[in-house]
Scaffold this motif. Structure first.
Motif, PDB file in Angstrom:
ATOM      1  N   TRP A 117      -6.377   2.500   2.878  1.00 60.00           N
ATOM      2  CA  TRP A 117      -5.451   1.474   3.137  1.00 60.00           C
ATOM      3  C   TRP A 117      -5.837   0.918   4.697  1.00 60.00           C
ATOM      4  O   TRP A 117      -5.806  -0.283   4.991  1.00 60.00           O
ATOM      5  CB  TRP A 117      -4.131   1.080   2.561  1.00 60.00           C
ATOM      6  N   SER A 128       0.887  -1.175  -0.086  1.00 63.10           N
ATOM      7  CA  SER A 128      -0.029  -0.017  -0.022  1.00 63.10           C
ATOM      8  C   SER A 128       0.754   1.223  -0.058  1.00 63.10           C
ATOM      9  O   SER A 128       0.737   2.137  -0.754  1.00 63.10           O
ATOM     10  CB  SER A 128      -1.039   0.147   1.282  1.00 63.10           C
ATOM     11  N   GLY A 132      -1.651  -3.189  -3.595  1.00 66.26           N
ATOM     12  CA  GLY A 132      -1.958  -2.295  -2.252  1.00 66.26           C
ATOM     13  C   GLY A 132      -3.396  -2.723  -1.919  1.00 66.26           C
ATOM     14  O   GLY A 132      -4.365  -2.988  -2.398  1.00 66.26           O
ATOM     15  N   LEU A 133      -3.494  -2.470  -0.403  1.00 65.75           N
ATOM     16  CA  LEU A 133      -4.914  -2.628   0.234  1.00 65.75           C
ATOM     17  C   LEU A 133      -5.876  -1.728  -0.425  1.00 65.75           C
ATOM     18  O   LEU A 133      -5.714  -0.654  -0.620  1.00 65.75           O
ATOM     19  CB  LEU A 133      -4.889  -2.654   1.734  1.00 65.75           C
ATOM     20  N   VAL A 151      -1.166   4.106  -1.956  1.00 70.93           N
ATOM     21  CA  VAL A 151      -2.528   4.115  -1.850  1.00 70.93           C
ATOM     22  C   VAL A 151      -2.866   4.975  -0.585  1.00 70.93           C
ATOM     23  O   VAL A 151      -2.217   5.090   0.603  1.00 70.93           O
ATOM     24  CB  VAL A 151      -3.108   2.464  -1.388  1.00 70.93           C
TER      25      VAL A 151
END
Length: 409
Positions: free
Chosen positions: A150, A140, A381-382, A145
């Protein structure tokens, strides 16, 4: 330290009448939880209703966990299964109770049980979980992000794992398992009965219950949901209860257990969910193989499992037309995947998206392989793909890979 000393014992009127492992205890705790939230939603001002529901529900669950830890874990798990329905019925705030409660459950359980002192820390398992979390955060940060995305996505990722740890820190006896199965069966009977009413009365019944129209009918399989929000929830819950009934039948040889498993199997088929149907079949085969590996003779296995096999065969025969349609629908999905190519924003006329019609789920599956390759080894990434946060804060990856053109994504 004994389990009783760790868990504590219930006190008050409930404790004087019922032992902690009585099947009614989780039902009473769950009923009181719903009653308190209902009362709160009725008396709280509309502007504060969501916060009040959240505060009352979370506080009650945490206090109940202190007094009745294991029954409360069951109540919490079942409550989460129904919280989207309760959110529609009783107002906002209910769907956020799990995020508010789980940190408290972890802290209370860690303080009371002290798993690091009881040998409950497993380096391989816990190290693997920690590695996933660290790599997700790193991905992330590397991909820029936004923190607001995230961090929330990390909470959604970790909360289920955290609840798992709270559960495995507790020692469950045969009495606890009996309590859980009987309590969940009682809930399951209600859910299945309401599903039967829905089957008879049709879509208007869902509208009357303020659950919205079911738009995911699978051919002749009506996609039952009962009082759950989505057919997939009903399918897995019915599968879960049905498998326990079949397992109990194999052990205790009671006819009503076999009939109960058959009825919940009917619920799974009427939900029209492919993975639940296949999952039940795999689980039953797994149970048969497990007993075979335990050394039970084939003659004994045949005697134990032949009625279960006959019940499963009856289900397949009865629902064969619907299953045939479902199989054909699945085959069409997998053989008619539209190839979606990115459409740069500047190529669109007046910002209008030229939509294409493709299966959103399969397109997400296929594109995930491409993203894994392009963002190897950490990922994008989250909160950036196939998750709730990727919808709340619409992920730029969907436009990058042309998925924003798919109608219904």
């Amino acid at each position: 330290m004994t389990e009783q000393a760790i868990a504590g014992k219930p006190s008050g009127a409930l404790a004087s009448r019922l032992p902690e492992t009585h099947p009614l205890v989780p039902l009473l705790v769950g009923g009181l939880l719903v009653a308190l939230i209902t009362l709160t939603s009725l008396v709280a001002p509309e502007a504060w209703r969501g916060a009040a529901n959240l505060a009352v529900g979370s506080t009650f669950l945490l206090l109940a966990f202190i007094r009745l830890p294991k029954p409360t874990l069951l109540v919490f798990a079942v409550f989460v299964l129904f919280y989207q329905t309760l959110d529609r019925w009783l107002g906002p705030g209910i769907a956020q109770i799990d995020e508010a409660v789980i940190p408290g459950l972890v802290l209370i359980a860690a303080w009371r049980i002290r798993p690091w002192r009881r040998g409950l820390i497993e380096p391989v398992r816990d190290g693997a979980v920690a590695t996933v979390v660290v790599l997700a955060v790193l991905a992330s940060l590397v991909n820029g992000v936004p923190a607001a995305v995230w961090l929330v996505a990390l909470l959604l990722l970790v909360k289920g794992i955290a609840f798992l740890y709270v559960v495995i820190w507790h020692e469950f006896t045969a009495s606890d398992v009996r309590q859980f199965t009987v309590s969940v069966l009682a809930v399951g009977v209600v859910v299945l009965a309401v599903g039967g009413v829905e089957l008879v009365l049709g879509p208007g019944f869902r509208e009357a219950l303020n659950l919205g129209a079911n738009v995911d009918v699978r051919g002749q399989l009506p996609g039952l949901t009962s009082i759950l929000r989505f057919p997939v929830l009903f399918s897995w819950f019915a599968a879960f209860v049905g498998l326990f009934l079949f397992a109990y039948y194999v052990v205790y040889r009671r006819l009503w257990l076999l009939i109960g498993g058959l009825l919940f199997g009917v619920g799974v088929f009427l939900s029209g969910r492919r993975r639940a149907i296949v999952g039940v079949a795999i689980a039953l085969i797994g149970g048969l193989v497990a007993q075979l590996r335990m050394g039970i003779t084939r003659r004994a296995l045949f005697r134990l499992w032949a009625p279960v096999a006959i019940a499963a065969l009856v289900l397949v025969i009865v629902f064969l037309p619907g299953l045939t349609q479902l199989a054909q629908h699945t085959l069409n999905e997998f053989t008619r995947i539209e190839v979606v190519v990115p459409t740069p924003t500047e190529d669109r006329t007046d910002g209008v998206i030229d939509f294409v019609y493709a299966n959103p789920r399969l397109a997400l599956y296929v594109t995930s392989v491409t993203i894994a390759r392009d963002y190897f080894p950490l990922g994008a990434g989250l909160g950036r793909y196939g998750s709730p946060m990727s919808r709340v804060d619409f992920s730029p990856l969907y436009a990058e890979y042309g998925l924003d053109r798919i109608w219904g994504l």
